[in-house]
Design a protein around this motif. Sequence first.
Motif, short mmCIF file in Angstrom:
data_model
loop_
_atom_site.label_atom_id
_atom_site.label_comp_id
_atom_site.label_asym_id
_atom_site.label_seq_id
_atom_site.Cartn_x
_atom_site.Cartn_y
_atom_site.Cartn_z
N GLN A 186 0.83 -1.21 0.00
CA GLN A 186 0.00 0.00 0.00
C GLN A 186 0.86 1.26 0.00
N GLN A 187 1.98 1.22 0.73
CA GLN A 187 2.89 2.36 0.73
C GLN A 187 3.50 2.57 -0.65
N ARG A 188 3.93 1.49 -1.31
CA ARG A 188 4.52 1.60 -2.63
C ARG A 188 3.52 2.16 -3.64
N LEU A 189 2.28 1.70 -3.55
CA LEU A 189 1.29 2.15 -4.53
C LEU A 189 0.97 3.62 -4.37
N LYS A 190 0.83 4.10 -3.14
CA LYS A 190 0.44 5.50 -2.97
C LYS A 190 1.58 6.47 -3.27
N GLU A 191 2.80 5.94 -3.42
CA GLU A 191 3.91 6.81 -3.85
C GLU A 191 3.74 7.27 -5.29
N ASP A 192 3.00 6.53 -6.09
CA ASP A 192 2.69 6.93 -7.46
C ASP A 192 1.62 8.02 -7.40
N PRO A 193 1.88 9.21 -7.91
CA PRO A 193 0.89 10.31 -7.82
C PRO A 193 -0.48 9.93 -8.40
N ARG A 194 -0.50 9.02 -9.39
CA ARG A 194 -1.79 8.63 -9.97
C ARG A 194 -2.65 7.87 -8.97
N PHE A 195 -1.98 7.21 -8.01
CA PHE A 195 -2.70 6.35 -7.07
C PHE A 195 -2.55 6.84 -5.63
N ALA A 196 -2.35 8.14 -5.46
CA ALA A 196 -2.12 8.68 -4.11
C ALA A 196 -3.38 8.69 -3.25
N SER A 197 -4.56 8.76 -3.87
CA SER A 197 -5.80 8.79 -3.10
C SER A 197 -6.04 7.47 -2.40
N PRO A 198 -6.58 7.49 -1.17
CA PRO A 198 -6.90 6.23 -0.47
C PRO A 198 -7.82 5.31 -1.26
N TYR A 199 -8.57 5.88 -2.20
CA TYR A 199 -9.45 5.05 -3.02
C TYR A 199 -8.69 3.90 -3.69
N PHE A 200 -7.45 4.15 -4.11
CA PHE A 200 -6.69 3.17 -4.88
C PHE A 200 -5.99 2.13 -4.00
N TRP A 201 -5.59 2.50 -2.77
CA TRP A 201 -4.73 1.59 -2.01
C TRP A 201 -5.28 1.16 -0.65
N ALA A 202 -6.27 1.90 -0.11
CA ALA A 202 -6.70 1.64 1.28
C ALA A 202 -7.82 0.62 1.40
N GLY A 203 -8.36 0.15 0.28
CA GLY A 203 -9.54 -0.72 0.35
C GLY A 203 -9.27 -2.13 0.82
N PHE A 204 -8.01 -2.58 0.65
CA PHE A 204 -7.73 -3.98 1.00
C PHE A 204 -7.33 -4.11 2.46
#
Length: 940
Positions: free
Chosen positions: A886-904
Motif C-alpha cells: 500500500q505504501q509503494r502504490l500510494k507513492e505513485d501520484p496517480r494512485f495517491a488517493s486512499p481510493y486506490f490503495w486503502a480498500g484492502f
Amino acid sequence: MTGEKVAMAIRFGLNLILASVAVIATFWAGPQGRTSLAQADPNSAVDQTGKPEAINAQEYFKRGLSHYQKSTLTDFQLAQSSWEQALALWRQENNLAQVAVTLNFLCLVQRQLAPPAVALACYRDLLTTAETLEDWQTQANSQVAIAQLQLQQGDYQGAFESLEKSLPLWKRANFKTGEVISHNELGQIYATLGATEQANYFYNQALAQAQSLGNWGNVAGIEHNLAQVKLAAGDIDEALALEESAFQHWQSLIDDLGGRATPDLSRGQAAGLNNLAFMQVQNKQFNLAQENYQKALTIWQQLGDKNGEASSLNNLGYLAFSQGDLSTAVNYYQRALTLRQISGDRLKESLSRYWLAVALKKQGNAEQAMTEIEKAIYLLENLRQTIGSDDLRSSFLASKQDYYQFYIDLLMEQHQKYPDQGWDGKALLVSESAKARSLLDILAQTPGKLTKGIAPKLLGQKETIERQLNTLQENKIKLYSSNYDPNQQAELDQTMAELLQQYDQVLGQIERESPNYNALTRPQPLNLPQIQALLDDKTLLLEYALGQERSYLWVVGQSSLESYILPGTDELDSAIKNFRQSFLEPTQRLRRPLAVNQGADLYKQLVPASAKVADKRLLIVPDGVLQYLPFGALVTDNPPGQTPTYLIDRHELVTMPSASTLAILRQNTAQREPAPNLLAIFADPVFTTNDERLGTAIARRPENLPMDLELSARDAGVYFDRLPYTEKEAEQLMALFPAEASLNELGFEATREQVFSRAMEQYRFVHFATHGILNSKNPQLSGLVLSLVNPEGEPINGFVRLYDIFNLNLPADLVVLSACQTGLGQEVRGEGLIGLTRGFMYAGAARVVVSLWSVDDEATARLMTEFYRGLLQHNMTPTAALQWAQQRLKEDPRFASPYFWAGFTLQGEWQNLRPADQLAVEGSPLASSVPTKIIGTSLN
C-alpha cells in the motif's frame, strides 16, 4: 429497544380456533372409517354400548365443556378436573376415539393451567393416540401444539422439526386451514429469532391462504403478528393499520358469536389492545395507553392466561418508566417476572429481567441491576445453544444486542467510579461475548465433522437443495441469454429464497442429529488473560464497542489494558460516511485536503495518542460502522505543505471479527502441514457471449443486450464487464512462483468446476482476480463470479456462492479475493459482516485478504504484485507485506488517493508464513514473456 414490542403473538393451534365449532359440528368418519377428532362433536363423545362407565364419562366430559366455555380461571380448573375423570373412564373402556377427543380438550386447558412440560406430555400422548387411529388431522394438530410449547421452552430446532412434520399431515388430511396454522407458527419462530425477512414471508403466505378460505379469526391473528414485525422494524403506521384491521375482525366475530365466542377470540382482542397501547406510548398518548393496557390485563386475568398477564404487566412497567415513575415500573416488572418464571418462558423472563435492570440502574441501584442483567444474559446464552442454524443464532443474538450494550455501559460506569477494580476488563469480556459468536461456533467445527454418522437421507436432502440452487442459477443465466421475462426472474428469485430457508433448516437438523453434536461444546469467548496470551510484544489489540450514547475502545497489550470513551453511533456514522465519500466519490476525490482533514479528525476520535501505540502492529476488532472504515487511511500527521502521514505508514494492520475467533483460528491451523504446491490463481474469466476470446468461429450473439435488459441483468447479478488488468495481474504473480508448483486458471479455465476439484487442497496460496457479488438480503447468495460462458459460447454456472464456499476443503495459508467488495456482506448486529471471509475461514484458510469497496482494476494488479513480492522476496509477514504494498502504490501520484490503495484489508493470522524464505523464484523478472495458460482461443 423500547417496551415489549412483541406483546403476545397469536398462536392458533387447530384445537384452539375450532373450539366453538366443535360444539355444533357432526361426528364423522373420514375415508377408511377414520375419525376426524379435530371436528368431533363433544356432545357425541359417548360409547353407544350404554355401559354405566361410558355414561359417566360422557357426563364428566359435558360438565368439563360447560365449565370451559365460561372462560374463567376457576372454570378452567373445574374443566380440567372433569376431563381428567372422563379420560380415566374412557381408558378403562379402551375407547381410543373418545380418549383422543378428551385429550384434545384436556391438553388445551392444561396449556392455561399447567407448566409447559405437563402440557407437552399431554400432546405427545394425544399424538401417539392419533397415530394409532391413523387420524392425520389430529396428528398434525398435535405437532403444531408441540411446536408451540417447544418454542415457549426455547427448543427452537425442535419446534422447526415439529412444524415440518405437520405440513405433510395437513396435506394428507386435505385441511387447508391447518397449513395456515403451520405457516403462521413458522413465522412466529422466525420472528422470535429476529429473522424478520423469513417471518414476513411465512406470515404473508399464511395471510393469503386464510383470506382465500374466509377464515377471519385466523386473518386477524396473522395481521396482529405481522403488525409486530412491522413495529419491530419501526414502521408504526403500517403496524397500526394491521392492528386496527385485526381488532375489527375479532370484535365482529365476538359480536356475531355472542355467548358461543371462544376464549381465543378474547385472547386476540387482548393482544391487540396490548399492541395498540404500545403504539400509543410511542406517540406520547400515555392516558390512552394506560386504559388499553388495563383492559388487556383484565381480559388475561379473567382467562387465567399467565403469559398474557405478564406481557401486559411488563408493558405497564415500560409505560411507568417512560413517565419517570421508577418505583411503579420496578413493581410491574417484578410481577411480570414472577409470572414468567412460573410459566417457564425463559425468553420473556430474560426480557423482564433486562427491563428490571434498566429501571434499577436509573434508580441508582447498580448492584441489583448488575444481578438482573447477568441473569438475563445467562438465559439468552442458554437459549442460543438450542438453535440449530448458524444464521438463526446470528439473528437471535443480533436482536438482543441491547442487553450486552447495557451491561457494557453499566460495567464501564463502575470503572469510572472504581478504576482499579477491573471493571473495564469485565466489560471487554462482555464485548467479546456479543461479537461474532456464530463465526466462533462454525470455526470450532472442522469441515465435514458434523456430517459423519448422519442418516444418508438427510445428507441427500442437503445435496439435493444444493443441486436445485445451482440449477436455478443456471436458469437465471439462460434467462438473460434468450427471451427475458421479468415475471420468470421474480419466480426464480422467490424459489431461491425458499430453498435457502429449507437449506438452513436441514443444516440445523444435521447438526442436531450428529453423533458428535453433544460432544461439541460451543466455544466460549475469551477473558482478558486469555486475550493477552494471544498477543506478542509487538502487537496491540484495539477492540471497539459502539453504543447509541457513547462507545468504547479497549487497548490491550500482553500485560496492559486501557479503556477509552468514544462518541456515540450517530456521530461516528456521519463522520465515517463523509470520510468514505471524500475519496470514493470521483468529484470529491479531486479535493484531496477534504479526505486528509476528515481522516485526521477520525484518527483523533478513534485511536489513542501515538505514544501509546508507537511501533506496534494493531489488531483491530471493529464494530458497527467501523467495519466499513479503512483504518489505514486515517491521518496521523498533517503538517502544512507536506505529504500527510497515514496510519498505514506507522503500523501494520490486521482485522478480526473478535479476539476469540483468532484463538480458534490458531487452534485449527497450528499443527497443519503446509500444502505441497504454492499458488493457484483464477483470473480474467469470460462473462459474456460478446467476449472477443470466443473467436470468429463461434456464432456469437449480438454485441450488446438492449439497455433496459442489460441494467436488469446487472441488478440480478448475472451480467459483468471484463476485468482486463486481471490477466496482467495473473502473469505478474505467476512470475514470482516456480512454474511447476503453480496453477494458472485463466479465461475459460477459470471455472466453478475447477474450484471444487480436489487439486485445490494442494495449494498454499489461492488467488481470485474476478468480480465479487454482495447480496445483503440473502448473504448465502454472495460470492465470486468465474466464467459464465464455455468455449462454445454456451452459458454455464460460474457462481461460487457463500454456501458453496462452506462446502470447500481449502487448507490454504492465504486466500486473496482481489475482487470488488469481497470484505463486505450483510451487517448483522453483533455478528459483523456476514460475507465471504467467514466462508473461507471455515473452509480452512488461515488468513484472507479482501476489499471494502469496488477497487480500481489497474491499481489492484499493481498492489497485488507488490504484496506477493513482499511475502516471497522480502520474507515479510502478511501484514507487513500488505503495508509495504500500500505504501509503494500510494507513492505513485496517480494512485495517491486512499481510493486506490486503502480498500484492502487482511483478516486472520498475522504471523509469518512457514517457510517463507523458500517460496520465491530467485531473481524472477516480472516479464510479460512468462508463459501463461490461455484456453479457448489462439487470438490472444
